[in-house]
Design an enzyme around this catalytic site. Structure first.
Site, short mmCIF file in Angstrom:
data_model
loop_
_atom_site.label_atom_id
_atom_site.label_comp_id
_atom_site.label_asym_id
_atom_site.label_seq_id
_atom_site.Cartn_x
_atom_site.Cartn_y
_atom_site.Cartn_z
N ALA A 127 38.25 -3.13 -0.97
CA ALA A 127 38.05 -4.53 -1.33
C ALA A 127 37.65 -4.72 -2.79
CB ALA A 127 36.97 -5.14 -0.43
N LYS A 128 37.18 -3.63 -3.42
CA LYS A 128 36.78 -3.64 -4.84
C LYS A 128 35.87 -4.83 -5.16
CE LYS A 128 40.95 -1.17 -6.21
NZ LYS A 128 41.62 -1.16 -4.89
N ARG A 129 34.83 -4.99 -4.34
CA ARG A 129 33.88 -6.07 -4.53
C ARG A 129 32.82 -5.68 -5.56
NH1 ARG A 129 37.59 -8.38 -1.80
NH2 ARG A 129 37.10 -9.80 -0.11
#
Length: 275
Positions: free
Chosen positions: A95-97
């Site tokens: 998700a590369k949050r």
């Protein structure tokens, strides 16, 4: 899932393969488009055909978010199916949050509590207070973007700041964060020559390595420089496996590609154990 359990699965299956479930409706077999939920139907078939050959699955959430609520429901069905039927499989929400504390806490709750993923990918750019909320969850892992496989990685990640490359500063600094034992790191396979230096900074951490296959990364090079005493690698392949065929035999074709990689991994594990 703990890293001890993950290492046990790696040894049992003689595989450290992670399969990326990046589902594009324009690429899946056309007959699946008649299904009520084509994305889940595709994922279920891929999972059932390949689960014995891999230790992890990594849905890239963008490929689900792009289809709105139906895509998100397909993601939920996919993770529930994995957790219920193959609980030994390690799951990664790609998700590369990463945002300020309260927001990161909510992102973490979304993926760890609501969806039940074992781990989530996180961007380190905003620093400690954007990552530590993820690290606070017990038996969950935060996979920090360290050195990525894309061409743009050279824009910032390898730049020297005060005499040290930025990605190395990220690695060193992250070790001081609370619950840093819950960290893993993304290191692209196309940057295999950097792995020796990376291992001097984080010798014991697991590395998620995308870029083998379609992006040109070399499995043998990654293992040579990146493998540690507990293997310490999850090698991801997405397009090269899941889109091996667009015909009705797509799941069998995916399994064949996954088995090819698993056999190569078994050879690397045997080589490593003999050294």
């Amino acid at each position: 899932m703990t890293t001890t359990q993950l290492v046990s699965e790696i040894q049992k299956k003689q595989s450290f393969l992670c399969i990326g479930l990046d589902v594009d409706l324009n690429k899946i077999p056309k007959h699946l488009l008649k299904e009520e939920d084509p994305i889940f139907a595709f994922n279920k078939a891929i999972i059932d055909a390949t689960h014995h050959l891999c230790v992890a699955y990594k849905p890239n959430t963008a490929f689900y978010e792009a289809y709105g609520i139906k895509g998100w429901q397909a993601l939920e069905k996919t993770i529930n199916y994995l957790n219920e039927n193959y609980p030994e499989i390690y799951t990664i929400a790609d998700a590369k949050r990463g945002d300020i504390g309260n927001t990161s806490t909510m992102y973490a709750k979304a993926f760890f509590e609501d969806l039940g993923f074992d781990s989530v990918t996180v961007a380190p750019y905003m620093g400690k207070d954007s990552v530590e909320p993820f690290l606070a969850f017990q038996d969950k892992h935060t996979i920090l973007l360290a050195l990525t496989s894309n061409q743009g990685a050279f824009d910032f990640q390898t730049k020297t700041v005060d005499g040290i490359e930025l990605y190395k500063e990220v690695l060193k600094t992250s070790k001081s964060w609370q619950n840093s034992e819950n960290l893993m790191y993304v290191v692209g396979a196309t940057k295999a020559e950097y792995l020796a230096d990376i291992r001097t900074i984080i010798p014991d951490s697991f590395l998620l390595v995308p870029g083998v296959g379609a992006q040109g990364g070399n499995l043998q090079e990654v293992c040579k420089y990146g493998m540690n005493d507990t293997v310490g690698l999850l090698i991801n392949s997405s397009r090269g496996i899941i889109y091996a065929s667009q015909e009705e035999d797509f799941a069998q074709a995916a399994a064949k590609k996954a088995e090819e990689l698993q056999k190569q991994m078994q050879e690397e594990l045997n080589r490593h154990s003999e050294e």
